[in-house]
Write a protein that holds these residues in place. Structure first.
Motif, PDB file in Angstrom:
ATOM      1  N   ARG B 190     -44.031   5.826   9.442  1.00 56.75           N
ATOM      2  CA  ARG B 190     -43.320   7.086   9.574  1.00 56.75           C
ATOM      3  C   ARG B 190     -41.895   7.033   9.032  1.00 56.75           C
ATOM      4  O   ARG B 190     -41.053   7.826   9.426  1.00 56.75           O
ATOM      5  N   ASN B 191     -41.635   6.128   8.117  1.00 53.03           N
ATOM      6  CA  ASN B 191     -40.296   6.096   7.520  1.00 53.03           C
ATOM      7  C   ASN B 191     -40.304   6.841   6.185  1.00 53.03           C
ATOM      8  O   ASN B 191     -41.356   7.207   5.665  1.00 53.03           O
ATOM      9  N   GLY B 192     -39.108   7.015   5.637  1.00 57.01           N
ATOM     10  CA  GLY B 192     -38.980   7.699   4.344  1.00 57.01           C
ATOM     11  C   GLY B 192     -38.380   9.084   4.488  1.00 57.01           C
ATOM     12  O   GLY B 192     -38.223   9.592   5.603  1.00 57.01           O
ATOM     13  N   VAL B 193     -38.023   9.660   3.351  1.00 53.03           N
ATOM     14  CA  VAL B 193     -37.417  11.001   3.312  1.00 53.03           C
ATOM     15  C   VAL B 193     -38.120  11.822   2.236  1.00 53.03           C
ATOM     16  O   VAL B 193     -38.595  11.267   1.231  1.00 53.03           O
ATOM     17  N   PRO B 194     -38.191  13.145   2.421  1.00 52.71           N
ATOM     18  CA  PRO B 194     -38.931  13.981   1.461  1.00 52.71           C
ATOM     19  C   PRO B 194     -38.434  13.871   0.025  1.00 52.71           C
ATOM     20  O   PRO B 194     -39.225  13.976  -0.912  1.00 52.71           O
ATOM     21  N   MET B 195     -37.123  13.669  -0.163  1.00 56.90           N
ATOM     22  CA  MET B 195     -36.607  13.666  -1.535  1.00 56.90           C
ATOM     23  C   MET B 195     -37.150  12.511  -2.383  1.00 56.90           C
ATOM     24  O   MET B 195     -37.078  12.555  -3.613  1.00 56.90           O
ATOM     25  N   MET B 196     -37.705  11.493  -1.748  1.00 53.22           N
ATOM     26  CA  MET B 196     -38.313  10.403  -2.519  1.00 53.22           C
ATOM     27  C   MET B 196     -39.430  10.922  -3.420  1.00 53.22           C
ATOM     28  O   MET B 196     -39.722  10.321  -4.451  1.00 53.22           O
ATOM     29  N   GLN B 197     -40.035  12.047  -3.065  1.00 53.49           N
ATOM     30  CA  GLN B 197     -41.091  12.622  -3.913  1.00 53.49           C
ATOM     31  C   GLN B 197     -40.522  13.317  -5.141  1.00 53.49           C
ATOM     32  O   GLN B 197     -41.277  13.720  -6.029  1.00 53.49           O
ATOM     33  N   LYS B 198     -39.209  13.494  -5.181  1.00 51.68           N
ATOM     34  CA  LYS B 198     -38.565  14.091  -6.348  1.00 51.68           C
ATOM     35  C   LYS B 198     -38.097  13.036  -7.355  1.00 51.68           C
ATOM     36  O   LYS B 198     -37.408  13.347  -8.332  1.00 51.68           O
ATOM     37  N   ILE B 199     -38.411  11.780  -7.081  1.00 46.99           N
ATOM     38  CA  ILE B 199     -38.095  10.679  -7.998  1.00 46.99           C
ATOM     39  C   ILE B 199     -39.415  10.191  -8.577  1.00 46.99           C
ATOM     40  O   ILE B 199     -40.328   9.865  -7.825  1.00 46.99           O
ATOM     41  N   THR B 200     -39.516  10.158  -9.886  1.00 43.24           N
ATOM     42  CA  THR B 200     -40.774   9.687 -10.463  1.00 43.24           C
ATOM     43  C   THR B 200     -41.003   8.222 -10.120  1.00 43.24           C
ATOM     44  O   THR B 200     -40.056   7.434 -10.054  1.00 43.24           O
ATOM     45  N   ALA B 201     -42.265   7.896  -9.882  1.00 47.36           N
ATOM     46  CA  ALA B 201     -42.707   6.506  -9.738  1.00 47.36           C
ATOM     47  C   ALA B 201     -42.349   5.853  -8.420  1.00 47.36           C
ATOM     48  O   ALA B 201     -42.548   4.643  -8.270  1.00 47.36           O
ATOM     49  N   THR B 202     -41.877   6.594  -7.417  1.00 44.69           N
ATOM     50  CA  THR B 202     -41.663   5.943  -6.119  1.00 44.69           C
ATOM     51  C   THR B 202     -42.994   5.513  -5.509  1.00 44.69           C
ATOM     52  O   THR B 202     -43.067   4.477  -4.840  1.00 44.69           O
ATOM     53  N   GLY B 203     -44.030   6.303  -5.745  1.00 41.27           N
ATOM     54  CA  GLY B 203     -45.357   5.915  -5.257  1.00 41.27           C
ATOM     55  C   GLY B 203     -45.849   4.648  -5.934  1.00 41.27           C
ATOM     56  O   GLY B 203     -46.367   3.731  -5.290  1.00 41.27           O
ATOM     57  N   CYS B 204     -45.662   4.586  -7.245  1.00 41.76           N
ATOM     58  CA  CYS B 204     -46.032   3.387  -8.003  1.00 41.76           C
ATOM     59  C   CYS B 204     -45.251   2.174  -7.506  1.00 41.76           C
ATOM     60  O   CYS B 204     -45.796   1.080  -7.358  1.00 41.76           O
ATOM     61  N   ALA B 205     -43.962   2.389  -7.255  1.00 37.35           N
ATOM     62  CA  ALA B 205     -43.099   1.271  -6.863  1.00 37.35           C
ATOM     63  C   ALA B 205     -43.492   0.730  -5.493  1.00 37.35           C
ATOM     64  O   ALA B 205     -43.527  -0.486  -5.282  1.00 37.35           O
ATOM     65  N   VAL B 206     -43.816   1.630  -4.575  1.00 38.16           N
ATOM     66  CA  VAL B 206     -44.175   1.130  -3.243  1.00 38.16           C
ATOM     67  C   VAL B 206     -45.534   0.440  -3.277  1.00 38.16           C
ATOM     68  O   VAL B 206     -45.774  -0.504  -2.518  1.00 38.16           O
ATOM     69  N   THR B 207     -46.402   0.845  -4.185  1.00 29.21           N
ATOM     70  CA  THR B 207     -47.675   0.126  -4.298  1.00 29.21           C
ATOM     71  C   THR B 207     -47.439  -1.292  -4.814  1.00 29.21           C
ATOM     72  O   THR B 207     -48.098  -2.242  -4.374  1.00 29.21           O
ATOM     73  N   ALA B 208     -46.513  -1.441  -5.733  1.00 27.52           N
ATOM     74  CA  ALA B 208     -46.160  -2.788  -6.196  1.00 27.52           C
ATOM     75  C   ALA B 208     -45.579  -3.615  -5.051  1.00 27.52           C
ATOM     76  O   ALA B 208     -45.860  -4.814  -4.918  1.00 27.52           O
ATOM     77  N   LEU B 209     -44.777  -2.956  -4.220  1.00 28.30           N
ATOM     78  CA  LEU B 209     -44.206  -3.662  -3.063  1.00 28.30           C
ATOM     79  C   LEU B 209     -45.316  -4.094  -2.106  1.00 28.30           C
ATOM     80  O   LEU B 209     -45.255  -5.195  -1.530  1.00 28.30           O
ATOM     81  N   ILE B 210     -46.322  -3.255  -1.936  1.00 26.43           N
ATOM     82  CA  ILE B 210     -47.485  -3.642  -1.133  1.00 26.43           C
ATOM     83  C   ILE B 210     -48.106  -4.920  -1.701  1.00 26.43           C
ATOM     84  O   ILE B 210     -48.452  -5.845  -0.952  1.00 26.43           O
ATOM     85  N   ALA B 211     -48.238  -4.987  -3.006  1.00 23.78           N
ATOM     86  CA  ALA B 211     -48.804  -6.196  -3.628  1.00 23.78           C
ATOM     87  C   ALA B 211     -47.982  -7.427  -3.271  1.00 23.78           C
ATOM     88  O   ALA B 211     -48.535  -8.502  -2.995  1.00 23.78           O
ATOM     89  N   ALA B 212     -46.662  -7.279  -3.266  1.00 24.93           N
ATOM     90  CA  ALA B 212     -45.805  -8.420  -2.927  1.00 24.93           C
ATOM     91  C   ALA B 212     -45.963  -8.822  -1.465  1.00 24.93           C
ATOM     92  O   ALA B 212     -45.975 -10.018  -1.135  1.00 24.93           O
ATOM     93  N   PHE B 213     -46.085  -7.835  -0.585  1.00 24.65           N
ATOM     94  CA  PHE B 213     -46.235  -8.142   0.842  1.00 24.65           C
ATOM     95  C   PHE B 213     -47.616  -8.747   1.120  1.00 24.65           C
ATOM     96  O   PHE B 213     -47.745  -9.673   1.926  1.00 24.65           O
ATOM     97  N   VAL B 214     -48.621  -8.222   0.446  1.00 24.43           N
ATOM     98  CA  VAL B 214     -49.968  -8.771   0.637  1.00 24.43           C
ATOM     99  C   VAL B 214     -50.044 -10.188   0.054  1.00 24.43           C
ATOM    100  O   VAL B 214     -50.777 -11.047   0.562  1.00 24.43           O
TER     101      VAL B 214
END
Lengths: 274, 274, 274
Positions: B190-214
């Protein structure tokens, strides 16, 4: 008379920006690698919805669903050109507006021919710097110094009119002052700051913004194009007030584009009809 | 009970981030052109080591040496798809975790089939927005509006569970609230702010971060995924306190991710178990 | 003696930067997707004119017109390699300086061979981190951890001299201290801050800057290379004074590079001759 016309353009530009924000048009971008980040962020900040899809495997399914198409030849190669042509053909067939940025069109014979081929597919708008528009109008291999303009944009008015008449497109020329022409009327867009030319891909980004503005007002492509150029320029002017150099200008420009309000747009937009 | 569970997640997220910083896992990224800059900078700021290598000529030598693989289909084309499949096959063969971002999977039949083919190669985690996850679960050609989510993520919980069960992957769904499921458990981030959706590739970036955590906790992929989503969201929240718009948020988010300390992570992470 | 030499380097670096600003050399960049934005913005901020053209369809027309060529193998693939080789051949034929960044050269046998093939086409300068330069000098498949350096640059001095002698290129090695050698002389460039390594593509960007500096002083490639490394490092140091993390450092670095004045460059450049 001139002041009266000026009073009309501010509200018009605001109406265009408001429509983009409200309708969030889907803009397919087939653009160069250098500009993709700034282009997508410019569209998002203006309220549009960017989609960077270029594969010919996808275009037949996807292009009929978009609100406008943007094609930019900056990092052209022979395996991307068929994708550009196919998307332009589908856009034309489905009556979708599409916008061409003929980056560095004089850099090679291959590139010039590619741009001429794309122009034969009936773009709604062509935006370039003076060198690019002159090269296209001359349709002969010239030399563009990188992607910068080495001609003043005023030199290019006649070339732009000629290209507009031969192609049927609205033609926009960026420079110290931007011009937009449909071959008959010429409109000047006088916003922006010189340092924007020290940020890569600002030209590409504003062409994408033109696509978004034309998407929501396709029957008035000249007006939508002038509005997009002016709105982007206003965002640059406000960004410049906070900037320490080109990289902070890039950031503040996008922030400002996102935050523009009615009073600011109406009071700052400078579009002149000659 | 809920509060007690919450108390466990903050230290867990911090443990994950600390491990990434200490172990600096090498993450191979085969991702879209738009997101490469933000993705690499996100991984670096979190302490991981990104490597953008995609060629099938290199994958047989390189993929066996990485700690995780990240595949993103954003700017898919038919000459990149074999590279993605080969890397996924090698990752699976060498028991490396790999993570899929099925960007705009409903945009074309080609893309949907490509994602289904990749899913058959057993990703460890799949992260998308609600539209993408629903499209994959339905496995029929839908229409995704650009790369934005046009469904609320809560709508997608059942689709995510279904996809998790059929694929064997942990499935994460981004939206106003993010969810992660292994088909059985459902965890909300439940973290994050709506404006993150106005930045391109934040979804892509967090998926890469998931890869690092996994990469540093491969046996607990659900927990690692929830931690990555929450940590990225916390960085966004802190960034938002300093931001004036989407471009400055992008900058402050990365700065904040780099600077996160134990107290901040533990106090701000909001992960809930339903 | 050392202080006397030091007094010569500041004015030399300033002369190089001033010449780039005045002559605005046109630099063709065939570089990786991750770095294109930062590379173009670095060149623009220094006063050079970047052109990202890579297609073999364009290179025969375009490369003879540029002032220098920059090749970077970061996201190498078999369809880009012929373009790189063709451009390097034309640059050599037309006596244009060209600069190679052998990113992660030890990542695969394919990549190492590609770099060796490119080196046989006589680059003016090769810049890499210690691992990359050692791998090239050893000319055997090693393993580079991502694109980071896993060796101290001091370890690489002998490898760099060896590579310079065998290739005829000036070789620069980045690390805690940067070195430049022509196989005989070794110059140290001691500017910069560690956090620059947490920003993707700073190595790529400084190699592009080397190409711009060599473009305006091709007969003194060692001096031009050392100047470029030092000037970029000074911009990083000034940027660091304002930065809160890697993303704001990236912005302030580019702003600072654009704004550098004579006094700052002369007083801060630290180049040492051993």
């Amino acid at each position: 008379m001139e002041a009266e016309k000026q009073r009309e353009w501010g509200p018009k530009a605001w109406a265009h920006l408001s429509s983009v924000r409200n309708q969030s048009p889907l803009i397919q971008c087939i653009t160069n690698f250098v500009s993709m980040d700034l282009t997508a962020n410019t569209l998002l900040s203006a309220g549009a919805s960017p989609a960077m899809l270029h594969s010919p495997n996808e275009t037949p399914d996807f292009t009929p669903q978009v609100h406008a198409l943007y094609i930019n030849v900056g990092t052209l190669s022979d395996n991307w050109l068929p994708a550009m042509k196919l998307a332009a053909e589908i856009a034309s067939k489905f009556k979708k507006p599409w916008v061409l940025d003929p980056v560095a069109t004089g850099a090679s014979g291959f590139r010039l021919q590619a741009c001429l081929d794309l122009i034969s597919l009936k773009p709604t708008v062509i935006r370039g710097n003076a060198s690019e528009i002159i090269a296209l109008a001359n349709a002969s291999v010239g030399f563009t110094k990188g992607v910068d303009s080495s001609h003043d944009s005023t030199d290019a008015v006649e070339a732009a009119k000629s290209l507009a008449n031969s192609s049927g497109a609205v033609v926009a020329v960026s420079g110290a002052v931007d011009f937009v022409t449909d071959g008959n009327r010429v409109v000047g867009a006088r916003n922006g700051v010189p340092m924007m030319q020290k940020i890569t891909a600002t030209g590409c980004a504003v062409t994408a913004l033109i696509a978004a503005f034309v998407a929501i007002d396709p029957l008035q492509a000249l007006e939508a194009t002038a509005s997009a150029l002016a709105v982007f320029g206003v965002a640059g002017e406000i960004g410049m007030e906070m900037a320490r150099g080109p990289a902070s200008l890039r950031m503040h420009l996008i922030d400002s584009l996102h935050g523009l309000d009615q009073t600011t747009v109406i009071s700052r937009v400078k579009i002149t009809t000659s």
